[in-house]
Design a protein around this motif. Structure first.
Motif, PDB file in Angstrom:
ATOM      1  N   THR A   1      -5.451 -10.759   6.466  1.00 46.53           N
ATOM      2  CA  THR A   1      -6.774 -10.119   5.786  1.00 46.53           C
ATOM      3  C   THR A   1      -6.397  -9.649   4.567  1.00 46.53           C
ATOM      4  O   THR A   1      -6.962  -9.968   3.519  1.00 46.53           O
TER       5      THR A   1
ATOM      6  N   PRO B   1       0.363 -12.511  14.505  1.00 44.71           N
ATOM      7  CA  PRO B   1      -0.155 -11.500  15.240  1.00 44.71           C
ATOM      8  C   PRO B   1      -0.817 -10.369  14.280  1.00 44.71           C
ATOM      9  O   PRO B   1      -0.762 -10.412  13.108  1.00 44.71           O
TER      10      PRO B   1
ATOM     11  N   PHE C   1       0.841  -1.142   0.115  1.00 44.24           N
ATOM     12  CA  PHE C   1      -0.106   0.055   0.164  1.00 44.24           C
ATOM     13  C   PHE C   1       1.001   1.240   0.001  1.00 44.24           C
ATOM     14  O   PHE C   1       1.413   1.522   1.154  1.00 44.24           O
TER      15      PHE C   1
ATOM     16  N   GLU D   1     -11.504 -14.446  10.950  1.00 33.52           N
ATOM     17  CA  GLU D   1     -11.855 -14.482  12.325  1.00 33.52           C
ATOM     18  C   GLU D   1     -13.334 -14.266  12.579  1.00 33.52           C
ATOM     19  O   GLU D   1     -13.916 -13.625  13.375  1.00 33.52           O
TER      20      GLU D   1
HETATM   21  N1  LIG Z   1      -6.074  -0.633   2.517  1.00 30.46           N
HETATM   22  C1  LIG Z   1      -4.856  -0.340   3.141  1.00 30.46           C
HETATM   23  N2  LIG Z   1      -4.267   0.621   2.933  1.00 30.46           N
HETATM   24  C2  LIG Z   1      -3.176   0.791   3.624  1.00 30.46           C
HETATM   25  N3  LIG Z   1      -2.403  -0.142   4.678  1.00 30.46           N
HETATM   26  C3  LIG Z   1      -3.332  -1.195   4.810  1.00 30.46           C
HETATM   27  C4  LIG Z   1      -4.478  -1.453   4.192  1.00 30.46           C
HETATM   28  N4  LIG Z   1      -5.115  -2.584   4.530  1.00 30.46           N
HETATM   29  C5  LIG Z   1      -4.202  -3.027   5.469  1.00 30.46           C
HETATM   30  N5  LIG Z   1      -3.261  -2.218   5.676  1.00 30.46           N
HETATM   31  C6  LIG Z   1      -2.194  -2.368   6.706  1.00 30.46           C
HETATM   32  O1  LIG Z   1      -1.647  -3.779   6.214  1.00 30.46           O
HETATM   33  C7  LIG Z   1      -1.112  -4.373   7.401  1.00 30.46           C
HETATM   34  C8  LIG Z   1      -1.668  -5.761   7.581  1.00 30.46           C
HETATM   35  O2  LIG Z   1      -3.178  -5.626   7.684  1.00 30.46           O
HETATM   36  P1  LIG Z   1      -4.238  -6.930   7.694  1.00 30.46           P
HETATM   37  O3  LIG Z   1      -5.400  -6.390   8.075  1.00 30.46           O
HETATM   38  O4  LIG Z   1      -3.764  -7.921   6.497  1.00 30.46           O
HETATM   39  O5  LIG Z   1      -3.622  -7.545   8.861  1.00 30.46           O
HETATM   40  P2  LIG Z   1      -3.924  -8.863   9.617  1.00 30.46           P
HETATM   41  O6  LIG Z   1      -3.015  -9.833   9.833  1.00 30.46           O
HETATM   42  O7  LIG Z   1      -5.435  -9.317   9.095  1.00 30.46           O
HETATM   43  O8  LIG Z   1      -4.398  -8.329  11.284  1.00 30.46           O
HETATM   44  P3  LIG Z   1      -5.495  -8.554  12.200  1.00 30.46           P
HETATM   45  O9  LIG Z   1      -5.099  -9.835  13.052  1.00 30.46           O
HETATM   46  O10 LIG Z   1      -5.224  -7.347  13.281  1.00 30.46           O
HETATM   47  O11 LIG Z   1      -6.763  -8.574  11.603  1.00 30.46           O
HETATM   48  C9  LIG Z   1      -1.613  -3.667   8.819  1.00 30.46           C
HETATM   49  O12 LIG Z   1      -0.522  -2.942   8.930  1.00 30.46           O
HETATM   50  C10 LIG Z   1      -2.695  -2.534   8.018  1.00 30.46           C
HETATM   51  O13 LIG Z   1      -2.451  -1.301   8.764  1.00 30.46           O
END
Ligand SMILES: Nc1ncnc2c1ncn2[C@@H]1O[C@H](COP(=O)(O)OP(=O)(O)OP(=O)(O)O)[C@@H](O)[C@H]1O
Ligand SMILES: [Mg+2]
Lengths: 335, 247
Positions: free
Chosen positions: B51, B45, B21, B171
């Motif tokens: 996601t 974590p 991103f 989740e």
């Molecule tokens: N559209 C976006 N624009 C900028 N950064 C993003 C975007 N989507 C996710 N991120 C960043 O990418 C990283 C990974 O996010 P992601 O949601 O995939 O993590 P996750 O493993 O699902 O975490 P969680 O367990 O909290 O759900 C995070 O630092 C998040 O802030």
């Protein structure tokens, strides 16, 4: 395998459709009874209802808030003028002109619909302005001076009034039925899903762009029909008027006051607007401002509009209802 | 290096997935392959990119590099809608119901578009999805009236109503009581028994372990371990990254 029963039409919905068909029949026969003034006024009311229903289809059901629907209102009238100039009979030209404006909406949709929210709204307004300027370059229109659909003067005034009235009534009946059918089809469900959450809609297999395009083109056609009927009743074509942003103010007012996202709301809003127009229509720019203020007031303090609020308070729903699963727990049966 | 038997042809596969991103690299060369009928759990974590990986697999996000293959076809450039219709369904971590529609209409629309059904076949499919997720009693309520737990159920119902071959669960168990979690585990177990391929992101490890065949651990945008759940959880790198020494 289990089967479930569903209900798409409530009793009150069926009764309402029946009553509407009756009203339509009476309205169709009205020219034999009513005065010319009444016929003219009702033609105007039909145009308002048509515009309101189309704007609600776009904004209320597909989440496409356009402030440039006057583009199609104007283009429809312009194309009708062009077709008459090329020798087509006026009343046919009014219909074909509206179809033409619907076709013009297809290329416009391919780029306007890439934009979201406010950007889409503004882009539509810009498109309307550009089209107005382009149309003014046509010598037939004579720039700001405008022109008239003189071919209509060949008709006897009473006949002309009645034909325009019937065209308006027919267009309204057609577009109301088409809208109702569409909203109850899978396309209507998809449009509402997109309105509520575009990404989630795509995630369940909905082709977002295609659905938006269908709604957009249909609404453009409806607004263009309103524009050609307006042309037939006003005779004159003035780019400033026919492409005027006031049409958007009217549509916003009617839909927000009547009730966004309901089928009945825009019709009620159009009737209220029509009555206001009768009383205050001559007050010019202050009146327009007042309409805008009221519309914003509704958006802020009564976002469901009159019909939406009434429906919530009373639970009475005539035509907006969706698909009900009947007695979800008990009707299940083996087949 | 892997002692796992090689898959003949994975059902769903992401290979060399990068996703940025702007300047922020969220996924770094992620490989994930899921065999037909397999249930894979993903842990890691917060912010690991789990996601985001689902977004890339489901077509909501375009990867910066890498390919996504499903049932043998390259779907990297295909949009989310087409991927859903070809059999990839997902639930969203934060539920995204269609708030202006009823619960039943939410599921019905999914059956009509995702599963390509019409008429009573679509209605039955939608009602069955609601029945499986214990939402049948709420069928005619507006989706907006549902609380968070029922909204999560609706996510699952809607995904199931698209008649998927692979389901990506993000989740789905968070915030449930033990009893509710038990029901959910039973349901997911049934889906697996029906032959559905499952990828499940979940922080609640004991729930995952009841269903999954294989565990993947992600940290800071990369897969740091994968394999049998016990082996993965015993991996020192996993303990460092994921458990932060708290276990
Ligand atoms: N559209 C976006 N624009 C900028 N950064 C993003 C975007 N989507 C996710 N991120 C960043 O990418 C990283 C990974 O996010 P992601 O949601 O995939 O993590 P996750 O493993 O699902 O975490 P969680 O367990 O909290 O759900 C995070 O630092 C998040 O802030
Ligand atoms: Mg996440």
């Amino acid at each position: 395998m289990t089967t479930y029963a569903v209900e798409r039409w409530t009793r009150s919905g069926r009764v309402t459709v029946g009553a509407a068909a009756g009203v339509l029949l009476v309205l169709a026969l009205l020219p034999t009874l009513a005065t010319g003034l009444v016929i003219d006024k009702l033609t105007t009311l039909f145009i308002y209802i048509l515009l309101a229903v189309m704007w609600n289809l776009l904004a209320g059901y597909a989440g496409l808030v356009s402030v440039g629907q006057q583009a199609f209102f104007g283009v429809g009238g312009y194309l009708a003028l062009r077709l008459v100039d090329a020798g087509m009979t006026p009343y046919l030209a009014l219909i074909v002109g509206a179809v033409g404006a619907g076709l013009v909406a297809i290329p416009i949709s391919t780029f306007a619909l890439r934009l979201k929210g406010g950007e889409f709204a503004i882009a539509m307004w810009v498109i309307a302005e550009v089209l107005r300027i382009v149309v003014m370059f046509d010598p037939l229109v004579q720039g700001e001076t405008g022109t008239s659909l003189l071919a209509l003067n060949a008709f006897d005034p009473d006949l002309r009034r009645n034909l325009t009235y019937w065209l308006g009534l027919g267009a309204l009946a057609l577009m109301l039925s088409a809208t109702m059918w569409l909203l109850r089809s899978r396309i209507g469900a998809a449009a509402q899903a997109i309105r509520d959450d575009e990404e989630a809609a795509a995630s369940i297999g909905i082709d977002v762009m295609r659905v938006k395009q269908i709604i957009f083109v249909l609404a453009a056609f409806g607004c263009a029909l309103a524009g050609t009927i307006w042309l037939a009743s006003a005779i004159t074509f003035l780019p400033r008027t026919n492409f005027g942003v006031q049409w958007t103010v009217f549509m916003l007012f009617m839909v927000l006051v009547g009730g966004l996202k309901t089928f009945e709301g825009p019709i009620i809003g159009a009737i209220i607007f029509f009555l206001l127009q009768e009383v205050f229509g001559d007050l010019g720019v202050w009146y327009l401002t007042g309409l805008g203020v009221i519309a914003v007031g509704f958006a802020l303090y009564l976002p469901d509009g009159l019909w939406g609020t009434w429906r919530q308070r009373t639970g009475i729903d005539l035509l907006s209802g969706g698909v009900m699963l009947k007695n979800p727990v008990t009707v299940k049966r083996a087949t | 290096m892997s002692e796992e038997p090689a898959m003949v042809q994975p059902m769903l596969e992401g290979r060399g997935i990068d996703k940025s991103f702007g300047a922020f690299k969220v996924l770094k060369a992620v490989d994930l392959a899921v065999a037909s009928g397999e249930a894979v759990g993903i842990v890691g974590p917060n912010g690991a990119g789990k996601t985001t990986l689902f977004g890339v697999l489901a077509g909501a996000l375009l990867p910066t590099a890498g390919t996504v293959r499903f049932a043998g076809a390259d779907l990297t450039g295909t949009g989310a809608a087409a991927r859903c219709r070809s059999g990839i369904a997902r639930t969203h971590q934060v539920p995204r119901p269609f708030l202006g529609m009823s619960v039943f209409e939410n599921a019905l629309t999914a059956a009509q578009f995702g599963a390509g059904l019409s008429g009573s076949a679509a209605e039955d499919c939608a009602a069955e999805a609601l029945e499986r997720t214990a939402l049948l009693n709420h069928a005619n309520r507006p989706a907006a009236a549902l609380g968070l737990l029922d909204r999560k159920r609706l996510e699952l119902a809607r995904a199931l109503a698209t008649r998927p071959r692979v389901i990506l669960l993000d989740e789905i168990g968070g915030g449930l009581t033990e009893a509710e979690l038990g029901l959910l585990i039973t349901l997911i177990g049934q889906l697996k028994a029906d032959g559905l391929t499952i990828v499940w992101i979940e922080h609640i490890l004991h729930a995952l372990l009841k269903v999954i065949d294989r565990l993947v651990c992600m940290s800071a945008g990369a897969v740091i371990a994968e394999g049998g759940p016990d082996a993965v959880m015993a991996d020192p790198e996993v303990r460092r990254a994921y458990l932060g020494g708290s276990l």
